[in-house]
Structures are given as structure tokens and as C-alpha cells.
Scaffold this motif. Structure first.
Motif, PDB file in Angstrom:
ATOM      1  N   ASN A 164       0.848  -1.201   0.000  1.00 53.98           N
ATOM      2  CA  ASN A 164       0.000   0.000   0.000  1.00 53.98           C
ATOM      3  C   ASN A 164       0.879   1.245   0.000  1.00 53.98           C
ATOM      4  N   LYS A 165       1.609   1.434  -1.078  1.00 52.74           N
ATOM      5  CA  LYS A 165       2.598   2.509  -1.124  1.00 52.74           C
ATOM      6  C   LYS A 165       1.959   3.900  -1.028  1.00 52.74           C
ATOM      7  N   GLY A 166       0.804   4.080  -1.635  1.00 51.35           N
ATOM      8  CA  GLY A 166       0.127   5.372  -1.552  1.00 51.35           C
ATOM      9  C   GLY A 166      -0.233   5.724  -0.125  1.00 51.35           C
ATOM     10  N   ALA A 167      -0.771   4.758   0.599  1.00 52.64           N
ATOM     11  CA  ALA A 167      -1.123   4.976   2.007  1.00 52.64           C
ATOM     12  C   ALA A 167       0.125   5.198   2.842  1.00 52.64           C
ATOM     13  N   ALA A 168       1.205   4.490   2.501  1.00 55.23           N
ATOM     14  CA  ALA A 168       2.451   4.635   3.257  1.00 55.23           C
ATOM     15  C   ALA A 168       2.999   6.049   3.137  1.00 55.23           C
ATOM     16  N   VAL A 169       3.002   6.596   1.943  1.00 58.99           N
ATOM     17  CA  VAL A 169       3.507   7.960   1.757  1.00 58.99           C
ATOM     18  C   VAL A 169       2.614   8.959   2.483  1.00 58.99           C
ATOM     19  N   LYS A 170       1.299   8.756   2.400  1.00 60.50           N
ATOM     20  CA  LYS A 170       0.378   9.647   3.127  1.00 60.50           C
ATOM     21  C   LYS A 170       0.672   9.630   4.626  1.00 60.50           C
ATOM     22  N   PHE A 171       0.960   8.440   5.151  1.00 57.99           N
ATOM     23  CA  PHE A 171       1.235   8.318   6.577  1.00 57.99           C
ATOM     24  C   PHE A 171       2.539   9.015   6.947  1.00 57.99           C
ATOM     25  N   LEU A 172       3.575   8.817   6.149  1.00 58.94           N
ATOM     26  CA  LEU A 172       4.849   9.483   6.418  1.00 58.94           C
ATOM     27  C   LEU A 172       4.679  10.997   6.369  1.00 58.94           C
ATOM     28  N   GLU A 173       3.885  11.486   5.436  1.00 55.37           N
ATOM     29  CA  GLU A 173       3.639  12.924   5.337  1.00 55.37           C
ATOM     30  C   GLU A 173       2.794  13.415   6.505  1.00 55.37           C
ATOM     31  N   TYR A 174       1.840  12.602   6.914  1.00 53.26           N
ATOM     32  CA  TYR A 174       1.011  12.959   8.076  1.00 53.26           C
ATOM     33  C   TYR A 174       1.848  13.130   9.332  1.00 53.26           C
ATOM     34  N   LEU A 175       2.865  12.278   9.518  1.00 54.02           N
ATOM     35  CA  LEU A 175       3.703  12.373  10.713  1.00 54.02           C
ATOM     36  C   LEU A 175       4.458  13.697  10.789  1.00 54.02           C
ATOM     37  N   ALA A 176       4.574  14.379   9.663  1.00 53.57           N
ATOM     38  CA  ALA A 176       5.238  15.685   9.640  1.00 53.57           C
ATOM     39  C   ALA A 176       4.239  16.838   9.742  1.00 53.57           C
ATOM     40  N   SER A 177       2.954  16.527   9.908  1.00 57.30           N
ATOM     41  CA  SER A 177       1.937  17.568  10.041  1.00 57.30           C
ATOM     42  C   SER A 177       2.034  18.237  11.406  1.00 57.30           C
ATOM     43  N   ASP A 178       1.507  19.443  11.523  1.00 54.33           N
ATOM     44  CA  ASP A 178       1.538  20.158  12.803  1.00 54.33           C
ATOM     45  C   ASP A 178       0.879  19.348  13.906  1.00 54.33           C
ATOM     46  N   GLU A 179      -0.252  18.732  13.588  1.00 55.11           N
ATOM     47  CA  GLU A 179      -0.996  17.983  14.597  1.00 55.11           C
ATOM     48  C   GLU A 179      -0.209  16.781  15.107  1.00 55.11           C
ATOM     49  N   ALA A 180       0.355  16.005  14.181  1.00 56.55           N
ATOM     50  CA  ALA A 180       1.132  14.827  14.587  1.00 56.55           C
ATOM     51  C   ALA A 180       2.386  15.244  15.341  1.00 56.55           C
ATOM     52  N   GLN A 181       3.025  16.297  14.890  1.00 52.41           N
ATOM     53  CA  GLN A 181       4.233  16.783  15.559  1.00 52.41           C
ATOM     54  C   GLN A 181       3.938  17.206  16.999  1.00 52.41           C
TER      55      GLN A 181
END
Length: 340
Positions: free
Chosen positions: A267-284
Motif C-alpha cells: 500500500n505505497k500510496g497509504a504509506a507515503v500519506k502516513f509518512l507525510e502525516y507524521l510531519a503535520s503540525d498535529e502529529a508533531q
């Protein structure tokens, strides 16, 4: 045991990553060596905002990497997440990570805290903790000072083979060289108050109890005690002082929590979305306020009393990828020095 977090809603506003999951990327298989309860909110929020279901397996790093090796090309894992640059580098050396090209990750994560294949999402600093009655702060302003004969019988530490200490040793090799780092390690061993044992929290408690005069500890262990309302923890805080090491030279050593996408990710598309989400203000913010770590995104506000009290400091800017290159050398140095 597989832990599954079900989607409760579909995202309508996740900034630049708010893309409806396609049928092919409606789930994410996460192998996690982070074992913090506060991460539950981090993961469930991703599901709420994207509609992507997270199937999570938690275990120790070595167990997860062995699982990936055994699964081979059929591994269901999309993302591997863990703590410590040495551990991430070990995973990378096994060839499990795929390069990820993402403008979001490049723009938000500083270059020295990412590689082409894995990304740091939070940092923790390795500070010097000292007993106020046994050691003066001016005696321990650098990591190198822990080798000073004046500290004989006063140094406590966890095992030299632990990744936290290996990463510090790797940084010392990069900054001071192999010979100087080996001399340092031998002299630190000569200064031990006792044989290495326990974790960072044990070192902090040993310093407070006077079993030793000084120790090295990651800041998130210290912050847990500082944020505690327990009388015994308040007493520990009163007895110890903290030094940001090497402020006049290369800066305090930091370590990271990070993740990468697997080459075999289904699920490469979901994986990239997740990695990008971890850099979001909320996740940070979850990383900082939930587990006493610093966000890697500089613009994110930290609301953590202990981290605020520890104050600002100059951090080592050594690239995490460079740090990984000398971790094996650090282990050989520690072995020769008897730092086990």
C-alpha cells in the motif's frame, strides 16, 4: 498480535495530504517499535482524517526486522517506525526501505534529520544529569568531561551496547576521531561507580540517591519525572541538576524517532500519506506533548512544562545518515574499552 484501528470518518481537510484513500490504499500495515500509549491518538487521528485503516504490529526492533526478513517479498508491512538513528540505520542496511520523494517531507523536515529512505519525526537530547551535592555543574559541561579523573567512582550509565549510547559514541567518533573517542571510553569506564545496568530512568534515580554523581540520560525520561506529581519524583528533581553538554563546541547530541516505507509495501500510496502525516503540525504536537519529545518541524509550538523548563539549547547538527556510518566503529571502541 495485530492491532487494528478502524476508520471513523473520512478526511475533508488534511491540508496538502488530504486525499481520499483509493480502494487499493484503504489500509496501512504498520510495524512499530514505538511503545508509547500516547501514540494511540496519533494513529487514530490519521484514520479519522484519511479513512485509511491502520493494522499495527508492535514488537521490539530486532523481532520486527527478523519478521520482515522472513516474510521477504510477501511482507505485508508498509511502514516501519522505531526510535534511535542507529536502529533506523540498521534497518536501512538490511535494504528494507524504499526511497521516498515527497516535497512535503523535504519542506518540513530539516535536511540533517532525514535521508532518502527514512525520516526523523521527533528528537530527544542526551543530557548530563548530576547530583548537586556530589558534582559541580562546571565539572560536566561536555561529554568529554565524563572521562576526567576527578569523576572517578562517580559515573553511572546504561549498557554501552544500547543504541542510545552507541549513537552518542558514533557522534563522538565523527567529531573527535577514533583515537580520542577510544581514550574517552576507557577513561569513562575507569570512572564508573558501578557496572552499567538498567535504563535511563534508573541512572537518574541512582544520581538522585547518591549512588553515583553523574550520568547521561535522554531528555524524555527526565521530562517524565519533572512532569510527575509523585512526591518521590519531586524529591528526585530537587536533588539533581541538568547540563546541556558541548554548548561551546558541537552541541548536545540528539537522537530521533523515525520511519520509512518498505520496498515491498503493498500500500505505497497509504504509506507515503502516513509518512507525510507524521510531519503535520498535529502529529508533531503529539510527539512533543504526548511523549516529551521535540518536533522536527521548527514552526510547531510545544506545550510541555518540563521541556519549557529545560529551556533552549544548541543541538548537534550532524546529519543522521552520517551518524549511522560510525555506529559500528563506536561498538568496536566500546568493546575494546570494556564498556559493555
Amino acid at each position: 498480535m495485530m492491532k487494528t484501528i478502524l476508520a471513523t470518518s473520512i478526511a475533508t481537510g488534511l491540508g496538502v495530504w488530504a486525499v481520499q484513500a483509493s480502494a487499493a490504499d484503504a489500509e496501512l500495515n504498520l510495524y512499530s517499535a514505538r511503545h508509547y500509549q500516547t501514540d494511540e491518538a496519533l494513529y487514530s487521528n490519521f484514520t479519522k482524517q484519511t479513512g485509511i485503516k491502520i493494522n499495527r504490529i508492535e514488537a521490539k526492533e530486532d523481532e520486527l526486522l527478523e519478521r520482515v526478513r522472513n516474510e521477504g517479498a510477501n511482507s505485508p508491512a508498509d511502514v516501519f517506525i522505531t526510535v534511535d538513528a542507529a536502529r533506523l540505520a540498521k534497518a536501512d542496511e538490511l535494504g528494507i526501505f524504499a526511497p521516498v520523494k515527497s516535497k512535503i517531507l523535504e519542506d518540513r523536515i530539516p535536511a540533517h534529520l532525514r535521508t532518502e529512505r527514512w525520516f526523523s519525526y521527533s528528537t530527544r537530547a542526551r543530557v548530563i544529569v548530576y547530583n548537586k551535592d556530589m558534582v559541580k555543574p562546571e565539572q560536566v559541561q561536555t561529554y568529554e568531561s565524563l572521562a576526567d579523573p576527578a569523576l572517578k567512582g562517580k559515573v553511572c550509565t546504561r549498557s554501552g551496547s544500547h543504541p542510545y549510547n552507541l549513537s552518542l559514541g558514533a557522534a563522538l567518533v565523527r567529531h573527535d576521531g577514533v583515537e580520542a573517542t577510544e581514550n574517552w571510553a576507557r577513561n569513562v569506564v575507569a570512572n564508573f561507580a558501578r557496572a552499567p545496568k538498567g535504563g535511563d530512568t534508573d541512572q537518574i534515580k541512582a544520581v538522585a540517591a547518591g549512588e553515583c554523581g553523574v550520568a547521561i540520560a535522554n531528555t524524555y525520561y527526565l521530562a517524565r519525572i519533572m512532569n510527575s506529581s509523585k512526591p518521590e519524583d519531586k524529591e528526585i528533581v530537587e536533588r539533581i541538576g541538568t547540563v546541556w553538554p558541548n554548548q561551546k563546541t558541537w552541541g548536545t547530541h540528539i537522537n530521533v524517532s523515525g520511519a520509512g516505507m518498505l520496498k515491498t509495501a503493498p500500500n505505497k500510496g497509504a504509506a507515503v500519506k502516513f509518512l507525510e502525516y507524521l510531519a503535520s503540525d498535529e502529529a508533531q504536537a503529539y510527539f512533543a506533548n504526548g511523549n516529551n519529545e521535540w518536533p522536527v518541524v521548527a514552526s510547531v509550538k510545544v506545550n510541555n512544562p518540563a521541556l519549557d523548563k529545560l529551556g533552549a539549547f544548541k543541538a548537534d547538527a550532524l546529519p543522521v545518515g552520517e551518524l549511522a556510518k560510525t555506529a559500528a566503529e563506536a561498538q568496536r571502541i566500546y568493546d575494546r574499552a570494556g564498556f559493555r
